[in-house]
Write an enzyme that holds these catalytic residues in place. Structure first.
Site, PDB file in Angstrom:
ATOM      1  N   LEU A 162       0.868  -1.173   0.000  1.00 21.16           N
ATOM      2  CA  LEU A 162       0.000   0.000   0.000  1.00 21.16           C
ATOM      3  C   LEU A 162       0.903   1.222   0.000  1.00 21.16           C
ATOM      4  O   LEU A 162       1.969   1.215   0.624  1.00 21.16           O
ATOM      5  CB  LEU A 162      -0.905   0.026   1.235  1.00 21.16           C
ATOM      6  CG  LEU A 162      -1.965  -1.069   1.358  1.00 21.16           C
ATOM      7  CD1 LEU A 162      -2.743  -0.899   2.662  1.00 21.16           C
ATOM      8  CD2 LEU A 162      -2.913  -1.073   0.177  1.00 21.16           C
ATOM      9  N   ASP A 163       0.488   2.268  -0.681  1.00 22.99           N
ATOM     10  CA  ASP A 163       1.262   3.503  -0.677  1.00 22.99           C
ATOM     11  C   ASP A 163       1.369   4.056   0.736  1.00 22.99           C
ATOM     12  O   ASP A 163       0.526   3.774   1.603  1.00 22.99           O
ATOM     13  CB  ASP A 163       0.606   4.547  -1.578  1.00 22.99           C
ATOM     14  CG  ASP A 163       0.527   4.104  -3.030  1.00 22.99           C
ATOM     15  OD1 ASP A 163       1.373   3.289  -3.435  1.00 22.99           O
ATOM     16  OD2 ASP A 163      -0.386   4.572  -3.739  1.00 22.99           O
ATOM     17  N   LYS A 164       2.366   4.868   0.962  1.00 24.40           N
ATOM     18  CA  LYS A 164       2.621   5.436   2.280  1.00 24.40           C
ATOM     19  C   LYS A 164       1.363   6.037   2.901  1.00 24.40           C
ATOM     20  O   LYS A 164       1.031   5.771   4.059  1.00 24.40           O
ATOM     21  CB  LYS A 164       3.713   6.508   2.184  1.00 24.40           C
ATOM     22  CG  LYS A 164       3.945   7.275   3.473  1.00 24.40           C
ATOM     23  CD  LYS A 164       4.848   8.473   3.245  1.00 24.40           C
ATOM     24  CE  LYS A 164       4.916   9.349   4.481  1.00 24.40           C
ATOM     25  NZ  LYS A 164       5.659  10.607   4.233  1.00 24.40           N
ATOM     26  N   ARG A 262      -5.290   5.526  -8.009  1.00 20.77           N
ATOM     27  CA  ARG A 262      -4.958   6.943  -8.124  1.00 20.77           C
ATOM     28  C   ARG A 262      -4.779   7.344  -9.581  1.00 20.77           C
ATOM     29  O   ARG A 262      -5.276   8.388 -10.035  1.00 20.77           O
ATOM     30  CB  ARG A 262      -3.697   7.238  -7.316  1.00 20.77           C
ATOM     31  CG  ARG A 262      -3.823   6.887  -5.831  1.00 20.77           C
ATOM     32  CD  ARG A 262      -2.470   6.855  -5.130  1.00 20.77           C
ATOM     33  NE  ARG A 262      -1.864   8.176  -5.093  1.00 20.77           N
ATOM     34  CZ  ARG A 262      -0.626   8.393  -4.659  1.00 20.77           C
ATOM     35  NH1 ARG A 262       0.134   7.378  -4.257  1.00 20.77           N
ATOM     36  NH2 ARG A 262      -0.134   9.618  -4.629  1.00 20.77           N
TER      37      ARG A 262
END
Length: 342
Positions: A162-164, A262
């Site tokens: 997962l992205d930050k 995104r």
């Protein structure tokens, strides 16, 4: 660690990328007195005589950071000429990258754990893999501290990221057989993942899919983009409410490309709220991208039983989400799509 980390695209640290903070006791010191052969030689070249196993560029970086002394005084100029008889001293500070894969005790929000795997609820702001700008304090560091077997697994058992600034559910393997099975299941698109998202603007009422390949943006290495030569990627989107300049969405992944939701929503002209990288502006009290991995389903790698998990979004996203639903007159009872029944 069996394999090196996958580099992340989110440099954002206070310490220099390649220097390890707070590593007392790990610095090796070397010294020499310059002889006639070193007289008049550039300082960075002379340092090779002290530490020949390191590259000149690395030794220059130590110079720049103040880890070289000439006759006891700090020297930072690589082009400075050495004189015979001068005492040269060098601190071989370990790089942060070299120290990245070490255990760091951190609190983990564990939703499920057994002998083969664990499922956790990652908070927004936590980086998954060590990478430039984030050589410590990552999920991998926490996993190495959580159980000893993690040190024997590639990426400490992490099978997807997962992205930050994305919160929510992740599954992590605790054994090599479990890791192999989970990686294969993800590649075969057998792991089901759903996300809550808030996108800018009105995406319309009808469900839709974005089936568009994703690759590295040729104009920016930190971004991904829809590209003809990219990897196949499909996202199913179910609009639930539209109000206050935003759309509340459930998104289901059929692939797991970097930044997929995104990128796909930005490609449609509706970037995520507060997703600055892809053109989203802060709104509804959110200062980070409005994305949460809410549901996760997969066949257990040990016995094949179906496992399904769900977690609520953290406070910032939960509040913004509810504001949009309330403004649109949508109740929670009408927005529970049940995709994880087998």
């Amino acid at each position: 660690m069996a394999t090196p980390p996958e580099a992340g695209p989110l440099p954002d640290a206070d310490a220099p990328d390649d220097e390890a903070p707070d590593e007392a006791g790990t610095v090796e010191q070397r010294e020499c007195v310059a002889d006639a052969a070193l007289h008049g030689v550039r300082l960075d070249k002379a340092l090779v005589a002290i530490a020949p196993e390191f590259s000149r560029s690395h030794l220059q970086s130590l110079l720049e950071r103040g880890h070289v002394r000439v006759d006891g005084r700090r020297a930072t100029s690589a082009s400075r000429a050495v004189r015979a008889g001068q005492r040269l001293a060098l601190d071989l500070v370990p790089t942060a990258q070299a120290l990245a894969f070490r255990p760091q005790a951190m609190a983990l929000a564990i939703v499920h754990e057994d002998a083969h795997l664990l499922v956790l609820d990652k908070p927004a702001g936590l980086v998954v893999h060590p990478a430039p700008g984030h050589w410590a304090g990552t999920l991998v560091n926490a996993l190495l501290a959580h159980h000893a077997q993690a040190a024997m697994l590639p990426r400490a058992g992490v099978v997807h990221r997962l992205d930050k600034d994305t919160s929510g559910l992740m599954v992590v393997a605790k054994t090599l057989p479990a890791m192999t099975a989970l990686v294969r299941a993800i590649a075969a698109r057998e792991v089901q993942r759903e996300y809550q998202a808030l996108a800018q603007g009105d995406v319309g009422a009808a469900p839709f899919s974005v089936d568009a390949p994703i690759g590295r943006d040729p104009r920016s290495r930190v971004r991904m983009a829809v590209l003809a030569g990219g990897k196949p990627a499909r996202t199913d989107v179910m609009p639930l409410a539209r109000a206050l300049g935003a759309s509340a969405l459930w998104c289901r992944l059929h692939s797991g490309r970097t930044h997929q939701i995104r990128v796909h929503l930005a490609h449609r002209g509706h970037p995520l709220v507060a997703d600055a990288l892809y053109g989203g502006a802060p709104a509804l009290g959110l200062q980070r991208q409005a994305l949460h991995a809410a549901r996760l389903g997969f066949a257990h790698p040990h016995d094949g039983r179906w496992c399904a998990f769900a977690v609520q979004p953290p406070g910032d996203l939960a509040s913004a989400w509810q504001r949009v639903l309330d403004a649109a007159g949508v109740t929670a009872a009408t927005i529970r799509p049940n995709h994880y029944e087998r």
